[in-house]
Design an enzyme around this catalytic site. Structure first.
Site, PDB file in Angstrom:
ATOM      1  N   LYS A 110       3.063  12.285  -8.992  1.00 27.67           N
ATOM      2  CA  LYS A 110       1.689  11.833  -8.755  1.00 27.67           C
ATOM      3  C   LYS A 110       0.712  12.995  -8.970  1.00 27.67           C
ATOM      4  O   LYS A 110      -0.350  12.837  -9.554  1.00 27.67           O
ATOM      5  CB  LYS A 110       1.533  11.273  -7.337  1.00 27.67           C
ATOM      6  CG  LYS A 110       2.485  10.128  -7.024  1.00 27.67           C
ATOM      7  CD  LYS A 110       1.790   8.794  -7.066  1.00 27.67           C
ATOM      8  CE  LYS A 110       2.706   7.581  -7.125  1.00 27.67           C
ATOM      9  NZ  LYS A 110       3.855   7.509  -6.248  1.00 27.67           N
ATOM     10  N   LYS A 189      11.481  -0.513 -19.225  1.00 24.97           N
ATOM     11  CA  LYS A 189      11.975  -0.977 -17.928  1.00 24.97           C
ATOM     12  C   LYS A 189      10.977  -1.971 -17.337  1.00 24.97           C
ATOM     13  O   LYS A 189       9.776  -1.714 -17.346  1.00 24.97           O
ATOM     14  CB  LYS A 189      12.129   0.234 -16.994  1.00 24.97           C
ATOM     15  CG  LYS A 189      12.435  -0.147 -15.566  1.00 24.97           C
ATOM     16  CD  LYS A 189      12.250   1.024 -14.600  1.00 24.97           C
ATOM     17  CE  LYS A 189      12.253   0.437 -13.218  1.00 24.97           C
ATOM     18  NZ  LYS A 189      11.689   0.952 -12.131  1.00 24.97           N
ATOM     19  N   LYS A 192       6.179  -3.465 -12.369  1.00 27.27           N
ATOM     20  CA  LYS A 192       4.791  -3.869 -12.100  1.00 27.27           C
ATOM     21  C   LYS A 192       3.810  -2.914 -12.760  1.00 27.27           C
ATOM     22  O   LYS A 192       2.776  -3.328 -13.254  1.00 27.27           O
ATOM     23  CB  LYS A 192       4.525  -3.847 -10.587  1.00 27.27           C
ATOM     24  CG  LYS A 192       5.109  -5.004  -9.852  1.00 27.27           C
ATOM     25  CD  LYS A 192       4.800  -4.905  -8.371  1.00 27.27           C
ATOM     26  CE  LYS A 192       5.496  -3.738  -7.712  1.00 27.27           C
ATOM     27  NZ  LYS A 192       6.777  -4.011  -7.088  1.00 27.27           N
TER      28      LYS A 192
HETATM   29  P1  ADP Z   1       8.292  -1.662  -9.733  1.00 30.02           P
HETATM   30  O1  ADP Z   1       8.840  -0.706 -10.762  1.00 30.02           O
HETATM   31  O2  ADP Z   1       8.016  -3.012 -10.310  1.00 30.02           O
HETATM   32  O3  ADP Z   1       7.112  -1.084  -8.975  1.00 30.02           O
HETATM   33  P2  ADP Z   1       9.787  -0.981  -7.381  1.00 30.02           P
HETATM   34  O4  ADP Z   1       9.750   0.465  -7.764  1.00 30.02           O
HETATM   35  O5  ADP Z   1       8.944  -1.438  -6.217  1.00 30.02           O
HETATM   36  O6  ADP Z   1       9.456  -1.872  -8.663  1.00 30.02           O
HETATM   37  O7  ADP Z   1      11.305  -1.369  -7.131  1.00 30.02           O
HETATM   38  C1  ADP Z   1      11.807  -2.100  -6.031  1.00 30.02           C
HETATM   39  C2  ADP Z   1      13.316  -2.190  -6.221  1.00 30.02           C
HETATM   40  O8  ADP Z   1      13.661  -2.921  -7.418  1.00 30.02           O
HETATM   41  C3  ADP Z   1      14.001  -0.817  -6.364  1.00 30.02           C
HETATM   42  O9  ADP Z   1      15.238  -0.863  -5.656  1.00 30.02           O
HETATM   43  C4  ADP Z   1      14.242  -0.681  -7.856  1.00 30.02           C
HETATM   44  O10 ADP Z   1      15.371   0.137  -8.124  1.00 30.02           O
HETATM   45  C5  ADP Z   1      14.455  -2.124  -8.303  1.00 30.02           C
HETATM   46  N1  ADP Z   1      13.973  -2.332  -9.697  1.00 30.02           N
HETATM   47  C6  ADP Z   1      12.681  -2.362 -10.092  1.00 30.02           C
HETATM   48  N2  ADP Z   1      12.568  -2.597 -11.426  1.00 30.02           N
HETATM   49  C7  ADP Z   1      13.842  -2.677 -11.910  1.00 30.02           C
HETATM   50  C8  ADP Z   1      14.395  -2.923 -13.214  1.00 30.02           C
HETATM   51  N3  ADP Z   1      13.629  -3.125 -14.287  1.00 30.02           N
HETATM   52  N4  ADP Z   1      15.737  -2.966 -13.335  1.00 30.02           N
HETATM   53  C9  ADP Z   1      16.534  -2.790 -12.241  1.00 30.02           C
HETATM   54  N5  ADP Z   1      16.074  -2.570 -10.993  1.00 30.02           N
HETATM   55  C10 ADP Z   1      14.745  -2.515 -10.804  1.00 30.02           C
END
Ligand code: ADP
Ligand code: TRP
Length: 321
Positions: A110, A189, A192
């Site tokens: 960050k 990947k 969000k």
């Molecule tokens: P985002 O990347 O959408 O903000 P988060 O970081 O809040 O998602 O992730 C919440 C959970 O979902 C974590 O345990 C993360 O490892 C899993 N996760 C998020 N995106 C993926 C993905 N594309 N493939 C596999 N696991 C994911």
């Protein structure tokens, strides 16, 4: 064995969250005593809209219950309903070396991006340590990005145990290396932050459009595609369709003659059917919010019973009793 994990309420959950985190967490329910919580205090480091926080918190609760979290077997609660965690966070922060936090990637990333950051973002791993240690957790299933935070938790627990005598159980991270990263509609990947998500739940028209927008190349339908296994729609189809169906589509794409439009239509149908039972349950839950709130209240009461004991132990050891 006590299993603990948390997820931030920061937006509608998507297929990456489902296959990467929710499904494995739900499967782990049978392996021990699972404690899963909605990390609403953590979300304050990045989300400052109260109405959105309320909505996302409820969304996460509905999504997890609809997808099979069993609130009898599993203790399911909201982080901020256990105020004991805040007190433990303070106690832990007094034994946390500054250098330990300064080395954390999530905070350094960050800073490197030039984002303005607050003390909460810096102290985030201490709150996470309190989340984990206050339930005597043995196993913490997390994504790779959170591994360092569990290591920091262990370092903090070791430090406290050295200073004040045996107090905390040392947790082990469980990293799901085997769960492939779920790709988003653009091939990065699914996340969000990249705006490339396909949500688990939502309006059919909107979600159909997202599936149809999955990026393909410009080869004609007739051309054979030796790299069919790399195709984004095929990769997603493997998650939501029976193995033989996905293999059949992959073979047809490889041979040539299958158009991308038809492939994506098939993907949409399988994805939509895959979540049909959960969608039905979610609608029932959404019509019965009293039940959902009751689940979280009861979860919080069960969580507080454990947290109170561990906090009393920590107070005693530190001479605060
Ligand atoms: P985002 O990347 O959408 O903000 P988060 O970081 O809040 O998602 O992730 C919440 C959970 O979902 C974590 O345990 C993360 O490892 C899993 N996760 C998020 N995106 C993926 C993905 N594309 N493939 C596999 N696991 C994911
Ligand atoms: N920091 C985690 C994430 O963003 C969420 C979280 C908060 C958590 N406290 C936790 C995960 C304790 C596991 C254990 O994904």
């Amino acid at each position: 064995m006590r299993i603990l994990s948390g997820i931030q309420p920061s937006g509608a959950l998507h297929l990456g969250n489902y296959f990467g985190m929710m499904r494995p967490a739900i499967e782990l329910q049978s392996q021990g005593e699972a404690f899963y919580f909605i990390a609403d205090w953590h979300s304050m480091t990045s989300l400052t809209d109260p109405a959105l926080r309320r909505r996302y918190t409820l969304d996460v609760a509905l999504d997890f219950l609809a997808c099979g979290l069993d609130p009898v077997r599993t203790v399911f609660f909201r982080q901020s309903d256990v105020p004991e965690v805040a007190e433990l966070t303070w106690m832990l922060s007094t034994v946390t070396p500054m250098g330990l936090l300064e080395r954390c990637h999530s905070y350094k990333d960050k800073v490197a991006k030039g984002l303005s950051f607050n003390h909460g973002l810096f102290a985030y791993p201490v709150l996470m340590a309190a989340d984990i240690l206050i339930y005597d957790s043995n196993l913490v299933p997390v994504g790779r990005d959170q591994k360092q935070h569990v290591e920091v938790t262990r370092d903090i627990a070791i430090k406290f145990n050295e200073l004040y005598g045996p107090t905390f159980v040392l947790p082990e991270p469980q990293i799901r290396e085997e769960v492939a990263v779920v790709p988003g509609t653009d091939g990065q990947k699914m996340s969000k932050s990249y705006g490339n998500t396909i949500e688990i739940f939502g309006e059919e028209k909107v979600l159909r459009k997202k599936v149809m927008s999955i990026v393909m190349d410009s080869r004609t339908p007739q051309e054979p595609k030796p790299d069919a296994d790399k195709n984004l729609a095929i990769q997603l189809l493997k998650l939501v369709a029976p193995a033989d169906v996905a293999a059949d589509f992959e073979a047809r794409l490889r041979a040539g003659g299958l158009g991308y439009g038809d492939l994506k239509k098939a993907l949409f149908e399988h994805y939509w059917n895959y979540f049909a039972p959960a969608r039905q349950r979610r609608a029932e839950l959404a019509a019965n919010l009293d039940y959902v709130h009751q689940v979280l209240r009861e979860g919080a009461a069960r969580a507080r019973a454990v947290a109170g004991q561990v906090l009393a132990r920590a107070r005693r050891q530190a001479g605060l009793d």
